[in-house]
Scaffold this motif. Structure first.
Motif, PDB file in Angstrom:
ATOM      1  N   SER A 122       0.634  -0.937   0.175  1.00  0.00           N
ATOM      2  CA  SER A 122      -0.021   0.719   0.073  1.00  0.00           C
ATOM      3  C   SER A 122       1.154   1.104   0.300  1.00  0.00           C
ATOM      4  O   SER A 122       0.378   2.695  -0.216  1.00  0.00           O
ATOM      5  CB  SER A 122      -0.757   0.003   1.209  1.00  0.00           C
ATOM      6  OG  SER A 122      -0.592  -0.093   2.802  1.00  0.00           O
ATOM      7  N   HIS A 123       1.647   1.305  -0.424  1.00  0.00           N
ATOM      8  CA  HIS A 123       2.895   1.900   0.297  1.00  0.00           C
ATOM      9  C   HIS A 123       3.527   3.356  -1.343  1.00  0.00           C
ATOM     10  O   HIS A 123       4.035   1.261  -2.286  1.00  0.00           O
ATOM     11  CB  HIS A 123       3.801   2.253   0.681  1.00  0.00           C
ATOM     12  CG  HIS A 123       3.018   2.312   2.427  1.00  0.00           C
ATOM     13  ND1 HIS A 123       2.753   4.200   2.532  1.00  0.00           N
ATOM     14  CD2 HIS A 123       3.091   2.228   3.494  1.00  0.00           C
ATOM     15  CE1 HIS A 123       2.739   4.041   3.769  1.00  0.00           C
ATOM     16  NE2 HIS A 123       2.596   2.856   4.582  1.00  0.00           N
ATOM     17  N   THR A 156      -2.104   5.550  -2.116  1.00  0.00           N
ATOM     18  CA  THR A 156      -1.675   4.338  -1.812  1.00  0.00           C
ATOM     19  C   THR A 156      -3.022   3.268  -2.332  1.00  0.00           C
ATOM     20  O   THR A 156      -2.471   2.050  -1.968  1.00  0.00           O
ATOM     21  CB  THR A 156      -2.391   4.253  -0.425  1.00  0.00           C
ATOM     22  OG1 THR A 156      -4.364   4.882  -0.146  1.00  0.00           O
ATOM     23  CG2 THR A 156      -1.952   5.343   0.697  1.00  0.00           C
ATOM     24  N   HIS A 157      -2.831   3.429  -3.643  1.00  0.00           N
ATOM     25  CA  HIS A 157      -3.499   2.370  -4.557  1.00  0.00           C
ATOM     26  C   HIS A 157      -2.784   2.262  -5.745  1.00  0.00           C
ATOM     27  O   HIS A 157      -3.160   2.277  -6.987  1.00  0.00           O
ATOM     28  CB  HIS A 157      -4.916   2.530  -4.933  1.00  0.00           C
ATOM     29  CG  HIS A 157      -6.225   2.800  -2.802  1.00  0.00           C
ATOM     30  ND1 HIS A 157      -5.614   1.080  -2.813  1.00  0.00           N
ATOM     31  CD2 HIS A 157      -6.192   3.262  -2.769  1.00  0.00           C
ATOM     32  CE1 HIS A 157      -6.791   1.298  -1.728  1.00  0.00           C
ATOM     33  NE2 HIS A 157      -5.993   2.480  -2.025  1.00  0.00           N
ATOM     34  N   GLY A 206      -1.050  -3.279  -6.776  1.00  0.00           N
ATOM     35  CA  GLY A 206      -1.939  -3.100  -5.248  1.00  0.00           C
ATOM     36  C   GLY A 206      -2.424  -2.753  -3.865  1.00  0.00           C
ATOM     37  O   GLY A 206      -1.470  -3.588  -3.658  1.00  0.00           O
ATOM     38  N   ALA A 207      -2.533  -2.619  -3.035  1.00  0.00           N
ATOM     39  CA  ALA A 207      -2.940  -3.529  -2.100  1.00  0.00           C
ATOM     40  C   ALA A 207      -3.915  -4.109  -1.362  1.00  0.00           C
ATOM     41  O   ALA A 207      -4.439  -4.556  -2.657  1.00  0.00           O
ATOM     42  CB  ALA A 207      -2.784  -2.072  -0.670  1.00  0.00           C
ATOM     43  N   SER A 254       3.418 -10.620   0.134  1.00  0.00           N
ATOM     44  CA  SER A 254       2.699  -9.377   0.871  1.00  0.00           C
ATOM     45  C   SER A 254       3.582  -8.406   1.356  1.00  0.00           C
ATOM     46  O   SER A 254       3.994  -8.104   2.018  1.00  0.00           O
ATOM     47  CB  SER A 254       1.387  -9.731   1.063  1.00  0.00           C
ATOM     48  OG  SER A 254       0.750  -8.818   2.234  1.00  0.00           O
ATOM     49  N   SER A 259       2.423  -5.775   4.321  1.00  0.00           N
ATOM     50  CA  SER A 259       1.536  -5.493   4.992  1.00  0.00           C
ATOM     51  C   SER A 259       1.670  -4.725   6.265  1.00  0.00           C
ATOM     52  O   SER A 259       3.104  -4.700   6.547  1.00  0.00           O
ATOM     53  CB  SER A 259       0.209  -6.224   4.866  1.00  0.00           C
ATOM     54  OG  SER A 259       1.165  -7.157   6.038  1.00  0.00           O
TER      55      SER A 259
END
Length: 289
Positions: A61-62, A95-96, A106-107, A130, A132
């Motif tokens: 997300s970053h 963030t997307h 993307g997230a 992933s 997170s």
């Protein structure tokens, strides 16, 4: 090894310069939406993504995740400004950001289960990674369970900086270590120092190699504190490689200058780029197969 170190420093410096500039620009009110910074966590994503290539995909997300996987910096800056020339044509926001051509989805941890399953079925040797935070979302644990049950080539990186936005992990996480949760799914759980690029690089390399060879998923907890409150992984990296003689300081200085110009140009081009029009509203909504 010298090329690897130079590339790693460039990735980390680009993330830091990009995030610091975004913070300054956001304060002017010109950037729409909200902003969560990735500064201080560069060693984590750079250490992991150094092992990835075109056959691999990530979900995060970053902006730092996208930069480390090779998304165009100018396109990302334009996206943050909401411009048509952005990575997602101004529709994704800060963030997307996604770029399927670079394997950036993307997230969302569940996304990498899909890419990992495809890699397994097609026998490409690819992995899904992933990124997170403290991993308290139900979808994160569901994705980890699915990856374990199906023995998918997936890596789950929990970037634990001690907070979920403004909530301390000491209040919101029931275990001392996020990596301890891996035992409940029958997968390896690893804890690594997030300020140390070399430690992250080694741990990620082992997990990714294991996944490529059919060994299934791994949960890696990368521990650090937020940049404004803790150590600086970039300064640590610079001291390590210059003192060891692996890279001279002038090489790193040159990278700093090149990255600074790149970010400056990205901001200028983003501000000059056109905004989406009303006619753009319904584009990029459905895919044609």
């Amino acid at each position: 090894m010298t090329d690897t170190l130079r590339a790693a420093y460039r990735t980390m410096r680009t993330i830091r310069a990009f995030e610091e500039r975004v913070r300054a620009e956001f304060a002017t009110g010109e950037i729409p939406g909200s902003m969560q910074l990735h500064a201080g966590e560069e060693a984590s994503v750079a250490g992991v993504c150094a092992h990835l290539g075109d056959r691999d995909a990530i979900a995060g997300s970053h902006r730092g995740h996208s930069i480390a996987k090779g998304v165009d910096v100018k396109g990302m800056m334009a996206e943050i400004y909401g411009r048509r020339t952005g990575s997602c044509h101004g529709k994704g926001g800060s963030t997307h950001i996604a770029d399927l051509s670079k394997g950036v989805l993307g997230a969302g941890p569940p996304l990498i289960c899909g890419t990992a399953l495809a890699a397994k079925q097609q026998d490409t040797g690819g992995v899904g990674v992933s990124f997170s935070s403290e991993s308290n979302q139900g979808t994160t644990l569901e994705a980890l369970n699915l990856a374990a049950a199906w023995n998918l080539p997936a890596i789950f990186v929990a970037e634990n900086n001690g907070y979920a936005e403004v909530t301390s992990s000491s209040w919101s996480v029931a275990s001392d270590n996020i990596a301890d949760r891996a035992a409940g799914f029958g997968v390896p759980g690893v804890i690594v120092d997030g300020f140390d690029f070399f430690a992250v690089h080694e741990a990620a390399g082992e997990a990714i190699e294991r996944a490529r060879e059919g060994g299934g998923p791994t949960l890696i907890e990368v521990k650090f504190t937020r940049y404004q409150r803790g150590l600086d992984c970039l300064a640590w990296f610079r001291a390590r490689v210059t003192e060891s003689g692996e890279l001279p300081g002038i090489v790193l200085d040159d990278i700093d200058a090149e990255v600074a110009k790149l970010v400056e140009d990205a901001v200028a081009e983003a501000k000059a780029a056109p905004k989406p029009t009303r006619a753009d509203l319904e584009t990029d909504v459905y895919a044609s197969y």
